[in-house]
Design a protein around this motif. Structure first.
Motif, mmCIF file in Angstrom:
data_model
loop_
_atom_site.group_PDB
_atom_site.id
_atom_site.type_symbol
_atom_site.label_atom_id
_atom_site.label_comp_id
_atom_site.label_asym_id
_atom_site.label_seq_id
_atom_site.Cartn_x
_atom_site.Cartn_y
_atom_site.Cartn_z
ATOM 1 N N ALA A 106 0.800 -1.227 0.000
ATOM 2 C CA ALA A 106 0.000 0.000 0.000
ATOM 3 C C ALA A 106 0.832 1.276 0.000
ATOM 4 O O ALA A 106 0.375 2.308 -0.484
ATOM 5 N N ALA A 107 2.041 1.220 0.541
ATOM 6 C CA ALA A 107 2.956 2.363 0.583
ATOM 7 C C ALA A 107 2.268 3.630 1.088
ATOM 8 O O ALA A 107 1.527 3.576 2.069
ATOM 9 N N ASP A 108 2.487 4.752 0.409
ATOM 10 C CA ASP A 108 1.913 6.030 0.844
ATOM 11 C C ASP A 108 0.472 6.221 0.378
ATOM 12 O O ASP A 108 -0.150 7.234 0.696
ATOM 13 N N GLU A 109 -0.038 5.276 -0.372
ATOM 14 C CA GLU A 109 -1.356 5.434 -0.972
ATOM 15 C C GLU A 109 -2.497 5.018 -0.036
ATOM 16 O O GLU A 109 -3.658 5.178 -0.366
ATOM 17 N N ALA A 110 -2.170 4.476 1.132
ATOM 18 C CA ALA A 110 -3.203 4.030 2.074
ATOM 19 C C ALA A 110 -3.147 4.855 3.351
ATOM 20 O O ALA A 110 -2.169 5.545 3.631
ATOM 21 N N PHE A 111 -4.222 4.744 4.111
ATOM 22 C CA PHE A 111 -4.251 5.260 5.474
ATOM 23 C C PHE A 111 -3.858 4.091 6.385
ATOM 24 O O PHE A 111 -4.142 2.943 6.087
ATOM 25 N N TYR A 112 -3.240 4.399 7.510
ATOM 26 C CA TYR A 112 -2.794 3.344 8.421
ATOM 27 C C TYR A 112 -3.324 3.572 9.821
ATOM 28 O O TYR A 112 -3.509 4.701 10.255
ATOM 29 N N PHE A 113 -3.538 2.463 10.537
ATOM 30 C CA PHE A 113 -3.832 2.520 11.955
ATOM 31 C C PHE A 113 -2.839 1.592 12.639
ATOM 32 O O PHE A 113 -2.346 0.638 12.050
ATOM 33 N N SER A 114 -2.520 1.897 13.875
ATOM 34 C CA SER A 114 -1.472 1.145 14.558
ATOM 35 C C SER A 114 -2.004 0.316 15.714
ATOM 36 O O SER A 114 -1.231 -0.292 16.440
#
Length: 136
Positions: A75-83
């Protein structure tokens, strides 16, 4: 696959509390689902390649995934992330992403372009290059 649906789906699919449970989904239905979703959520910590992320990108569906997983490579920078692995915190992160309209649009457009990197032709070329390197 976890999709947050934004509108009614065709062919009488029933959504209960915003959740649609399906199995053995035909490809044309998967495309309809991705195109009618607000986002695709991939909370898994242990995945293989990440085909659903690429499918979502290709359909213009924003992606949210766990930052502790291997999905960052896809996904690289193209996704949103949660931790977090806590559902309450994941929900907050999902809502924050969905309310950030500017970033949502940027990442959606970038995801469509990113999906074009994952073709069988590219796979063939990269695999051939590895074998040629090993054969030298």
């Amino acid at each position: 696959i976890i999709l947050i649906i934004k509108q009614y789906l065709p062919n009488g699919y029933i959504i209960a509390n915003g959740i649609l449970y399906l199995s053995n989904i035909r490809n044309e239905i998967i495309n309809i689902l991705y195109k009618n979703a607000l986002c695709y959520v991939c909370p898994s910590l242990y995945e293989g390649f990440g085909f659903p992320i690429v499918e979502a990108f290709a359909c213009g569906c924003p992606v949210l995934t766990n930052s502790a997983s291997s999905m960052i490579e896809i996904a690289a920078d193209e996704a949103f992330y949660f931790s977090s692995n806590y559902p309450e915190e994941m929900c907050t992160d999902i809502l924050n992403a969905l309310h950030n309209h500017e970033q949502l649009e940027i990442k959606t457009k970038a995801g469509i372009l990113k999906a074009k990197d994952f073709t069988w032709q590219n796979t063939l070329q990269k695999t051939t290059a590895v074998y040629q390197t090993l054969g030298s």
